[in-house]
Design an enzyme around this catalytic site. Structure first.
Site, PDB file in Angstrom:
ATOM      1  CG  PHE A 115      41.681  42.462  40.406  1.00 41.50           C
ATOM      2  CD1 PHE A 115      41.220  41.771  39.317  1.00 41.50           C
ATOM      3  CD2 PHE A 115      42.805  41.991  41.072  1.00 41.50           C
ATOM      4  CE1 PHE A 115      41.857  40.626  38.870  1.00 41.50           C
ATOM      5  CE2 PHE A 115      43.451  40.844  40.637  1.00 41.50           C
ATOM      6  CZ  PHE A 115      42.973  40.158  39.534  1.00 41.50           C
ATOM      7  CE  LYS A 116      44.071  40.412  35.041  1.00 38.71           C
ATOM      8  NZ  LYS A 116      42.647  39.996  35.170  1.00 38.71           N
ATOM      9  CG  ASP A 117      43.217  49.641  36.792  1.00 38.11           C
ATOM     10  OD1 ASP A 117      43.932  49.501  35.787  1.00 38.11           O
ATOM     11  OD2 ASP A 117      42.012  49.963  36.731  1.00 38.11           O
TER      12      ASP A 117
END
Ligand SMILES: *Cc1c(COP(=O)(O)O)cnc(C)c1O
Length: 467
Positions: A115-117
């Site tokens: 999810f950090k993308d």
């Protein structure tokens, strides 16, 4: 309402004059040691929400971000957003799928499958845009235990005016994680494998940032989760999912696997933006239960980090916690600063019964053991044929413990199971399916510099390769 006109940012510790969004992004950590927050919180009316209902993810992102950004022209902002999400492989960017009693919000369709993308693709593009405008350069330096490093590298690879140096502990990240980082061979990307632990790398990075002449000379930049732009980009998927499930009225709950309190703080902001549409945020931790203890017992106290199968949540100080504290203290910066100073000295904060009640108005919580994490992966696979990664499984387990049959529960899926293949294999007896982008990783060219955990050597390497 509604526009981000006159949106300014202040520090949780009250020590800076209000600044614009652009300045807030470039500042990262506030210069008084606090964290940056919007001076006022926008409210979205029902009519606007109706108009948001049919928007695509990038359109919605533009609408939400425009509430908080008044110093990037709308067309430019749109272009930055479109470019950030063009790298995602799913047409819906963050699809919502129903599995049994819960909804899974898949946040792992970006280039590094975590999810950090969602935030770092955007932050990379914003950095590039602002540096071009100002004519400045930036050398990003960070330490990673695995996940953040690759998302940050993919966020800025090939970008102009930016070089990135990511330190990871040599041979102490998973094979996939190492390859994800070292196979990015763009000229502006430098992977440093440090002979030591993650903490050794982290300590070196901290020392470099505290070396003010060095920091200024090389225009050091950070990409950690305290940057407001990262939180901002994450608010969007809460709004996206909540709108989908409340079209006919009602509210939703979210379950969030939590480490640094960044992702769930974005949920807290979304809850403020959309009054009545988000009921509870279920704060899920693994055995590193600092934040669960905060919600359940009204005590915030340092613990010892234990290693689990959800390593991105093996954290015992939550770097975004101060943002929530500021709201809990009714935006009293003096009190927030005083509490953080006290915490730095004593390692513990206590909260009153009245404060505990406010905390539990917004948050529920559960701490999930390793065994329970594995059995959740196994049960979910058996029941629905769907493979959870261990971080997501922590969230799903906490969600099931707090399920209310009258309110839809959305579980944030923060990583693709293939990133944590060993834990998945242990749970279901076979490895997860490998997505296309992982299959030939070990055949790709890679580049990495192995260095001793030695400040002078790392500093010399950066000096020699800085932009
Ligand atoms: C970083 C990370 C988390 C924790 O997010 P925070 O914003 O630090 O709370 C959870 N799951 C995965 C897979 C992560 O990479």
């Amino acid at each position: 309402m509604i526009s981000g006109e006159n949106m300014k940012y202040i520090s949780t510790r009250g020590g800076i004059a209000p600044i614009s969004f652009k300045k807030a992004v470039m500042m990262g950590l506030a210069t008084d040691g606090g964290l940056l927050l919007p001076q006022t919180m926008p409210l979205v009316d029902e009519k606007t929400l109706d108009s948001w209902q049919s928007m695509s993810y990038p359109q919605l992102s533009h609408a939400v971000l425009s509430l908080f950004i008044d110093d990037i022209p709308p067309a430019d902002l749109r272009e930055l957003i479109d470019r950030s999400y063009a790298t995602f492989t799913h047409p819906e960017i963050t699809p919502l799928v129903k599995k049994g009693k819960v909804y899974i919000l898949e946040l792992f369709h970006g280039p590094t499958l975590a999810f950090k993308d969602v935030a770092l693709q955007f932050l990379g593009n914003v950095f590039e845009y602002l540096l071009k405008e100002s004519g400045e350069k930036m050398n990003i330096v960070g330490a990673t235990s695995g996940d953040t490093g690759s998302a940050a590298i993919y966020g800025v690879r090939g970008k102009e005016r930016i070089n990135i140096f990511i330190l990871h502990p040599h041979k102490r990240v998973s094979a996939v994680q190492e390859l994800q980082m070292t196979t990015v061979i763009d000229a502006n990307v430098f992977n440093l494998a440090i002979r030591g632990t993650f903490d050794d790398g982290q300590a070196i990075v901290k020392t470099l940032f505290n070396d003010i002449p060095f920091k200024q000379q090389y225009q050091l930049g950070a990409v950690n989760s305290i940057n407001w732009a990262r939180i901002l980009a994450q608010i969007v998927y809460y709004v996206y999912a909540a709108l989908k499930l409340t079209e006919q009225g009602g509210a939703v709950d979210f379950a969030v696997p939590t480490g640094n309190f960044g992702d769930i703080f974005a949920g807290f902001v979304a809850r403020k933006l959309l009054p009545g549409r988000i009921r509870k945020l279920v704060l899920a931790t693994n055995e590193n239960d600092l934040l669960s203890r905060f919600v359940l017992k009204g005590e915030y106290s340092l613990g010892k980090v234990v290693q689990t199968s959800s390593p991105s949540m093996d954290i015992q100080v939550a770097s975004n916690f101060e943002r929530y504290l500021y709201f809990l203290y009714d935006r009293d910066a003096r009190r927030t600063k005083e509490a953080m100073m006290r915490f730095a000295q004593s390692g513990i904060l206590h909260f009153s019964a009245a404060e505990q009640e406010r905390i539990t108005t917004a948050f529920l919580s559960a701490s999930v053991s390793q065994q329970k994490t594995l059995s959740t992966i196994r049960d979910f696979y058996q029941d629905y044929g769907y493979v959870l990664d261990p971080h997501t499984a922590v969230g799903v387990s906490a969600a099931l413990a707090h399920l209310d049959s009258t309110v839809p529960m959305v579980c944030l899926a923060t990583a693709h199971p293939a990133k944590f293949g060993a834990a998945v294999q242990q749970a279901i007896g076979r490895p997860p399916e490998m997505p296309e982008s992982f299959r030939d990783l070990d055949k790709k060219e890679s580049r990495c510099q192995v260095l001793d955990a030695d400040l002078a050597k790392v500093k010399a390497f950066i000096e020699a390769n800085a932009i």
